[in-house]
Write an enzyme that holds these catalytic residues in place. Structure first.
Site, PDB file in Angstrom:
ATOM      1  N   PHE A   1      13.470 -35.611  14.014  1.00  0.00           N
ATOM      2  CA  PHE A   1      12.190 -35.977  14.616  1.00  0.00           C
ATOM      3  C   PHE A   1      11.094 -35.006  14.197  1.00  0.00           C
ATOM      4  O   PHE A   1      11.240 -33.791  14.338  1.00  0.00           O
ATOM      5  CB  PHE A   1      12.370 -35.957  16.138  1.00  0.00           C
ATOM      6  CG  PHE A   1      11.144 -36.302  16.925  1.00  0.00           C
ATOM      7  CD1 PHE A   1      10.626 -37.579  16.912  1.00  0.00           C
ATOM      8  CD2 PHE A   1      10.521 -35.342  17.705  1.00  0.00           C
ATOM      9  CE1 PHE A   1       9.508 -37.907  17.661  1.00  0.00           C
ATOM     10  CE2 PHE A   1       9.402 -35.651  18.459  1.00  0.00           C
ATOM     11  CZ  PHE A   1       8.893 -36.938  18.440  1.00  0.00           C
TER      12      PHE A   1
ATOM     13  N   SER B   1      19.812 -33.121  14.102  1.00  0.00           N
ATOM     14  CA  SER B   1      19.019 -33.253  15.317  1.00  0.00           C
ATOM     15  C   SER B   1      18.925 -34.711  15.767  1.00  0.00           C
ATOM     16  O   SER B   1      19.948 -35.359  15.992  1.00  0.00           O
ATOM     17  CB  SER B   1      17.636 -32.641  15.078  1.00  0.00           C
ATOM     18  OG  SER B   1      16.939 -32.465  16.300  1.00  0.00           O
TER      19      SER B   1
ATOM     20  N   ASP C   1      20.382 -22.182  19.284  1.00  0.00           N
ATOM     21  CA  ASP C   1      19.514 -23.309  18.947  1.00  0.00           C
ATOM     22  C   ASP C   1      18.355 -23.309  19.930  1.00  0.00           C
ATOM     23  O   ASP C   1      18.565 -23.426  21.135  1.00  0.00           O
ATOM     24  CB  ASP C   1      20.309 -24.615  19.047  1.00  0.00           C
ATOM     25  CG  ASP C   1      19.541 -25.829  18.546  1.00  0.00           C
ATOM     26  OD1 ASP C   1      18.304 -25.842  18.654  1.00  0.00           O
ATOM     27  OD2 ASP C   1      20.194 -26.781  18.068  1.00  0.00           O
TER      28      ASP C   1
ATOM     29  N   HIS D   1      18.418 -23.966  14.781  1.00  0.00           N
ATOM     30  CA  HIS D   1      18.497 -25.426  14.854  1.00  0.00           C
ATOM     31  C   HIS D   1      18.590 -26.109  13.489  1.00  0.00           C
ATOM     32  O   HIS D   1      19.453 -26.958  13.259  1.00  0.00           O
ATOM     33  CB  HIS D   1      17.277 -25.970  15.613  1.00  0.00           C
ATOM     34  CG  HIS D   1      17.292 -27.450  15.775  1.00  0.00           C
ATOM     35  ND1 HIS D   1      18.269 -28.113  16.503  1.00  0.00           N
ATOM     36  CD2 HIS D   1      16.465 -28.427  15.279  1.00  0.00           C
ATOM     37  CE1 HIS D   1      18.036 -29.406  16.463  1.00  0.00           C
ATOM     38  NE2 HIS D   1      16.954 -29.638  15.730  1.00  0.00           N
TER      39      HIS D   1
END
Length: 254
Positions: A25, A93, A194, A224
């Protein structure tokens, strides 16, 4: 709308085994490009599309929703399956969430799934107010660039479009509710440090995938965006080993 240099999609026509890579995203294909190239070098057919509204401007992204991103992945998957005997999905993710969603929808049409710090739960309670917030605020601070490795960077937006973010809870809820449909082998890479996705997503995966088909690998030297971080090589090698172990046909073409 011009695409940012480096955010272009990646395609490689290789052998009979294909991999669909899904970026995250507000990110872009840049975050997964080294992974894609590694798999391609091993002889796989690889597709790494640029999701609608990504890799351009956050303002353009504000006019898109999760259904638009998923539709692009579904279309690319159909093309990949057209010339491959077997296909795997993989993602980072939110891309990991959509890789799992594809496995839920397509069942045996997906041979296996690889996810890196997947986002399948709402870690920001205020996101429930996003539809209302979007009436007053068009964007908030971005989440791109959570990388430990010095000098590494992610090509993503510095702002998060609120209207686009407001569509995420529906995707998370839908994916969670049908995780029992994921009977394919799943390899999950997880960074304990993360700063974007909390441990809730991995906990849900462990609770829902109880058929012995989930394998978790800890990435202790990455944040992350681990595909660009210190543990990237472990992801590349581990995913290739996973695909090789679970494919029933040779990775390279005849």
């Amino acid at each position: 709308m011009p695409v940012m240099p480096g955010a272009e999609p990646y395609h490689h026509r290789g052998g009979r085994v294909g991999v669909l890579l899904c970026h995250g995203f507000t990110g872009s294909p840049q975050s997964l490009r080294p992974w894609a190239e590694h798999l391609a070098a091993a002889g796989l057919s690889v597709e790494l599309p640029r999701l609608p509204g990504h890799g351009t401007t956050w303002q353009e992204m504000s006019h898109t929703r999760w259904e638009d991103w998923y539709a692009e992945l579904d279309r690319t998957l159909a093309n990949l399956r057209g010339h491959c005997d077997e296909v795997f999905t993989a993602g980072l993710s939110l891309g990991g969430c959509m890789a799992l969603r594809l496995a839920e929808v397509h069942g045996t049409g997906i041979r296996g799934v690889v996810v890196v710090n997947p986002s399948i739960a709402n870690d920001v309670p205020l996101l429930a107010l996003a539809p209302l917030l979007g009436l007053f605020v068009s964007s908030v601070k971005g989440v791109a660039g959570d990388i430990k490795k010095e000098g590494a960077w992610e090509l993503g937006y510095s702002r998060t479009p609120v209207k686009a973010a407001a569509t995420l809870p529906r995707l998370w809820a839908l994916t969670q509710s049908e995780l029992h449909k994921v009977t394919q082998p799943v390899l999950a890479f997880h960074s304990p440090q993360d700063h974007v996705v909390k441990p809730t997503s991995l906990r849900i995966l462990r609770e829902k995938l109880t058929g012995g088909n989930l394998d978790v690998v800890e990435l202790n030297d990455s944040y992350h965006v681990a595909t660009l971080d210190n543990d990237a090589d472990r992801i590349f090698a581990g995913s290739l080993e996973f695909i090789n172990a679970n494919a029933s046909v040779p990775l390279q073409g005849d």
